[in-house]
Motif scaffolding. Structure first.
Motif, PDB file in Angstrom:
ATOM      1  N   PRO A   3      17.556 -19.229  -4.673  1.00 51.40           N
ATOM      2  CA  PRO A   3      17.306 -18.098  -3.753  1.00 51.40           C
ATOM      3  C   PRO A   3      16.741 -16.877  -4.483  1.00 51.40           C
ATOM      4  O   PRO A   3      17.353 -15.806  -4.533  1.00 51.40           O
ATOM      5  N   ILE A   4      15.571 -17.080  -5.095  1.00 52.43           N
ATOM      6  CA  ILE A   4      14.885 -16.013  -5.834  1.00 52.43           C
ATOM      7  C   ILE A   4      13.470 -15.895  -5.299  1.00 52.43           C
ATOM      8  O   ILE A   4      12.722 -16.882  -5.270  1.00 52.43           O
ATOM      9  N   ARG A   5      13.084 -14.727  -4.856  1.00 57.52           N
ATOM     10  CA  ARG A   5      11.741 -14.510  -4.358  1.00 57.52           C
ATOM     11  C   ARG A   5      10.793 -14.163  -5.507  1.00 57.52           C
ATOM     12  O   ARG A   5      11.203 -13.537  -6.487  1.00 57.52           O
ATOM     13  N   LYS A   6       9.557 -14.587  -5.376  1.00 58.03           N
ATOM     14  CA  LYS A   6       8.571 -14.275  -6.411  1.00 58.03           C
ATOM     15  C   LYS A   6       8.408 -12.761  -6.559  1.00 58.03           C
ATOM     16  O   LYS A   6       8.192 -12.261  -7.665  1.00 58.03           O
ATOM     17  N   LYS A   7       8.495 -12.061  -5.453  1.00 58.62           N
ATOM     18  CA  LYS A   7       8.395 -10.601  -5.472  1.00 58.62           C
ATOM     19  C   LYS A   7       9.492 -10.008  -6.355  1.00 58.62           C
ATOM     20  O   LYS A   7       9.229  -9.125  -7.190  1.00 58.62           O
ATOM     21  N   ASP A   8      10.724 -10.484  -6.190  1.00 61.98           N
ATOM     22  CA  ASP A   8      11.847  -9.977  -6.992  1.00 61.98           C
ATOM     23  C   ASP A   8      11.662 -10.320  -8.466  1.00 61.98           C
ATOM     24  O   ASP A   8      12.012  -9.524  -9.347  1.00 61.98           O
ATOM     25  N   TYR A   9      11.136 -11.510  -8.726  1.00 65.06           N
ATOM     26  CA  TYR A   9      10.915 -11.935 -10.112  1.00 65.06           C
ATOM     27  C   TYR A   9       9.941 -10.996 -10.810  1.00 65.06           C
ATOM     28  O   TYR A   9      10.189 -10.539 -11.936  1.00 65.06           O
ATOM     29  N   VAL A  10       8.839 -10.683 -10.140  1.00 68.53           N
ATOM     30  CA  VAL A  10       7.818  -9.809 -10.733  1.00 68.53           C
ATOM     31  C   VAL A  10       8.364  -8.401 -10.949  1.00 68.53           C
ATOM     32  O   VAL A  10       8.165  -7.794 -12.009  1.00 68.53           O
ATOM     33  N   ILE A  11       9.068  -7.874  -9.948  1.00 69.28           N
ATOM     34  CA  ILE A  11       9.633  -6.523 -10.065  1.00 69.28           C
ATOM     35  C   ILE A  11      10.623  -6.459 -11.227  1.00 69.28           C
ATOM     36  O   ILE A  11      10.634  -5.494 -12.007  1.00 69.28           O
ATOM     37  N   GLN A  12      11.446  -7.491 -11.360  1.00 73.07           N
ATOM     38  CA  GLN A  12      12.431  -7.499 -12.450  1.00 73.07           C
ATOM     39  C   GLN A  12      11.744  -7.528 -13.809  1.00 73.07           C
ATOM     40  O   GLN A  12      12.190  -6.857 -14.753  1.00 73.07           O
ATOM     41  N   LYS A  13      10.637  -8.267 -13.934  1.00 68.14           N
ATOM     42  CA  LYS A  13       9.921  -8.316 -15.210  1.00 68.14           C
ATOM     43  C   LYS A  13       9.312  -6.955 -15.547  1.00 68.14           C
ATOM     44  O   LYS A  13       9.312  -6.539 -16.712  1.00 68.14           O
ATOM     45  N   GLN A  14       8.799  -6.256 -14.543  1.00 66.00           N
ATOM     46  CA  GLN A  14       8.231  -4.932 -14.796  1.00 66.00           C
ATOM     47  C   GLN A  14       9.329  -3.940 -15.174  1.00 66.00           C
ATOM     48  O   GLN A  14       9.129  -3.085 -16.054  1.00 66.00           O
ATOM     49  N   LEU A  15      10.482  -4.047 -14.531  1.00 67.36           N
ATOM     50  CA  LEU A  15      11.606  -3.185 -14.898  1.00 67.36           C
ATOM     51  C   LEU A  15      12.087  -3.502 -16.310  1.00 67.36           C
ATOM     52  O   LEU A  15      12.506  -2.602 -17.058  1.00 67.36           O
ATOM     53  N   LEU A  16      12.024  -4.774 -16.691  1.00 68.09           N
ATOM     54  CA  LEU A  16      12.414  -5.175 -18.050  1.00 68.09           C
ATOM     55  C   LEU A  16      11.474  -4.550 -19.080  1.00 68.09           C
ATOM     56  O   LEU A  16      11.916  -4.116 -20.148  1.00 68.09           O
ATOM     57  N   VAL A  17      10.184  -4.506 -18.761  1.00 69.03           N
ATOM     58  CA  VAL A  17       9.212  -3.835 -19.641  1.00 69.03           C
ATOM     59  C   VAL A  17       9.564  -2.355 -19.762  1.00 69.03           C
ATOM     60  O   VAL A  17       9.565  -1.787 -20.861  1.00 69.03           O
ATOM     61  N   LEU A  18       9.865  -1.729 -18.624  1.00 68.89           N
ATOM     62  CA  LEU A  18      10.215  -0.307 -18.611  1.00 68.89           C
ATOM     63  C   LEU A  18      11.446  -0.039 -19.481  1.00 68.89           C
ATOM     64  O   LEU A  18      11.459   0.890 -20.305  1.00 68.89           O
ATOM     65  N   VAL A  19      12.461  -0.868 -19.320  1.00 72.86           N
ATOM     66  CA  VAL A  19      13.706  -0.699 -20.077  1.00 72.86           C
ATOM     67  C   VAL A  19      13.468  -0.943 -21.566  1.00 72.86           C
ATOM     68  O   VAL A  19      13.965  -0.200 -22.422  1.00 72.86           O
ATOM     69  N   SER A  20      12.692  -1.975 -21.897  1.00 76.89           N
ATOM     70  CA  SER A  20      12.444  -2.289 -23.305  1.00 76.89           C
ATOM     71  C   SER A  20      11.639  -1.181 -23.980  1.00 76.89           C
ATOM     72  O   SER A  20      11.886  -0.854 -25.150  1.00 76.89           O
ATOM     73  N   ALA A  21      10.677  -0.592 -23.258  1.00 78.44           N
ATOM     74  CA  ALA A  21       9.910   0.531 -23.815  1.00 78.44           C
ATOM     75  C   ALA A  21      10.815   1.731 -24.051  1.00 78.44           C
ATOM     76  O   ALA A  21      10.696   2.424 -25.074  1.00 78.44           O
ATOM     77  N   LEU A  22      11.745   1.966 -23.126  1.00 82.89           N
ATOM     78  CA  LEU A  22      12.678   3.087 -23.271  1.00 82.89           C
ATOM     79  C   LEU A  22      13.638   2.859 -24.432  1.00 82.89           C
ATOM     80  O   LEU A  22      13.883   3.766 -25.238  1.00 82.89           O
ATOM     81  N   VAL A  23      14.180   1.648 -24.538  1.00 83.88           N
ATOM     82  CA  VAL A  23      15.100   1.324 -25.629  1.00 83.88           C
ATOM     83  C   VAL A  23      14.394   1.447 -26.980  1.00 83.88           C
ATOM     84  O   VAL A  23      14.949   2.005 -27.944  1.00 83.88           O
ATOM     85  N   ALA A  24      13.160   0.930 -27.061  1.00 83.05           N
ATOM     86  CA  ALA A  24      12.392   1.025 -28.305  1.00 83.05           C
ATOM     87  C   ALA A  24      12.160   2.475 -28.699  1.00 83.05           C
ATOM     88  O   ALA A  24      12.266   2.840 -29.876  1.00 83.05           O
ATOM     89  N   THR A  25      11.879   3.317 -27.704  1.00 85.19           N
ATOM     90  CA  THR A  25      11.646   4.741 -27.969  1.00 85.19           C
ATOM     91  C   THR A  25      12.908   5.419 -28.483  1.00 85.19           C
ATOM     92  O   THR A  25      12.872   6.166 -29.468  1.00 85.19           O
ATOM     93  N   LEU A  26      14.030   5.160 -27.837  1.00 82.50           N
ATOM     94  CA  LEU A  26      15.296   5.779 -28.250  1.00 82.50           C
ATOM     95  C   LEU A  26      15.722   5.315 -29.639  1.00 82.50           C
ATOM     96  O   LEU A  26      16.183   6.115 -30.462  1.00 82.50           O
ATOM     97  N   LEU A  27      15.550   4.023 -29.909  1.00 82.61           N
ATOM     98  CA  LEU A  27      15.892   3.501 -31.234  1.00 82.61           C
ATOM     99  C   LEU A  27      14.965   4.083 -32.308  1.00 82.61           C
ATOM    100  O   LEU A  27      15.396   4.325 -33.441  1.00 82.61           O
ATOM    101  N   SER A  28      13.712   4.307 -31.948  1.00 84.35           N
ATOM    102  CA  SER A  28      12.762   4.903 -32.889  1.00 84.35           C
ATOM    103  C   SER A  28      13.173   6.324 -33.247  1.00 84.35           C
ATOM    104  O   SER A  28      13.108   6.725 -34.412  1.00 84.35           O
ATOM    105  N   VAL A  29      13.605   7.083 -32.240  1.00 83.72           N
ATOM    106  CA  VAL A  29      14.083   8.445 -32.493  1.00 83.72           C
ATOM    107  C   VAL A  29      15.275   8.413 -33.446  1.00 83.72           C
ATOM    108  O   VAL A  29      15.344   9.177 -34.417  1.00 83.72           O
ATOM    109  N   GLY A  30      16.219   7.515 -33.167  1.00 79.95           N
ATOM    110  CA  GLY A  30      17.391   7.390 -34.027  1.00 79.95           C
ATOM    111  C   GLY A  30      17.016   6.978 -35.449  1.00 79.95           C
ATOM    112  O   GLY A  30      17.584   7.483 -36.427  1.00 79.95           O
ATOM    113  N   LEU A  31      16.034   6.072 -35.556  1.00 79.86           N
ATOM    114  CA  LEU A  31      15.590   5.599 -36.869  1.00 79.86           C
ATOM    115  C   LEU A  31      14.940   6.729 -37.668  1.00 79.86           C
ATOM    116  O   LEU A  31      15.204   6.889 -38.865  1.00 79.86           O
TER     117      LEU A  31
END
Length: 220
Positions: free
Chosen positions: A71-99
């Motif tokens: 019970p997974i819609r293709k629309k939800d799959y795509v949105i989740q992948k884009q949110l994952l990109v957003l989160v990973s970019a944010l995490v990378a940025t925060l870790l870079s600041v800490g580094l």
């Protein structure tokens, strides 16, 4: 969508050592090259590439055919992948600041003002979102190997385009334009708002394109 997040987090947990190695590589380059922007760009590239590769694992062994019987819609799959990109970019940025803050006492050349650090963080976040917005639909449409070829081709074309613009003087004219002067006069809050708006807009367009690609790549 919660199940998709759990699946991807479990996949990324297996690559935790790889992510830690990437952080060590970024730290080593910061120590040797002594450049703050290099750390941010490398971290954004590494993290977004790693998180985007979860699409490859989903595609393996006709994984999409199984995944979308659930019970997974293709629309939800795509949105989740884009949110994952957003989160990973944010995490990378925060870790870079800490580094950077961690390395500053040991590498005086990395000393920078709070405003410059903020701008580097914003540009890194934007780059991560931009890169993810391009690679996600390409992964969905062409698969990992072909997508990487396209990415290298796009990067080469962009590099050649920038060189041509610089050689012909067009880049200098753009830099001296009223629009660039107006943007350069923005305060940190305005710059932050602009970067966030552009990043969200890019991911929104990427979501629309990705939805069309996934409809073509998956039979149902």
């Amino acid at each position: 969508m919660r199940g998709l997040w759990v699946k991807d987090l479990l996949l990324l947990q297996k690559q935790l050592k790889t992510l830690l190695m990437f952080m060590l590589i970024a730290a080593f380059n910061a120590y040797t090259i002594k450049s703050v922007p290099v750390v941010f760009i490398m971290m954004a590239f590494f993290f977004v590439t790693t998180t985007s590769s979860t699409i490859f694992y989903d595609q393996e062994n006709h994984g999409f055919l199984y995944l979308f019987t659930l019970p997974i819609r293709k629309k939800d799959y795509v949105i989740q992948k884009q949110l994952l990109v957003l989160v990973s970019a944010l995490v990378a940025t925060l870790l870079s600041v800490g580094l950077i803050l961690l390395l500053m006492p040991f590498v005086p050349e990395l000393q920078t003002s709070a405003q410059d650090l903020l701008y580097n963080a914003l540009y890194s976040f934007f780059y991560g979102c931009f890169y993810g917005a391009i690679i996600t639909p390409l992964y969905l449409r062409y698969g990992t190997e072909k997508a990487r070829v396209f990415i290298f081709a796009i990067m080469g074309i962009l590099a050649m385009g920038i060189i041509l613009l610089q050689k012909t003087g067009v880049l200098d004219n753009l830099e001296s334009s009223d629009f660039i002067a107006t943007v350069a006069a923005f305060n940190p809050l305005q710059i932050t708002s602009l970067i966030l708006a552009l990043s969200i807009a890019m991911l929104g367009v990427s979501t629309i394109v990705s939805r069309r690609f996934i409809e073509k790549s998956v039979a149902f």
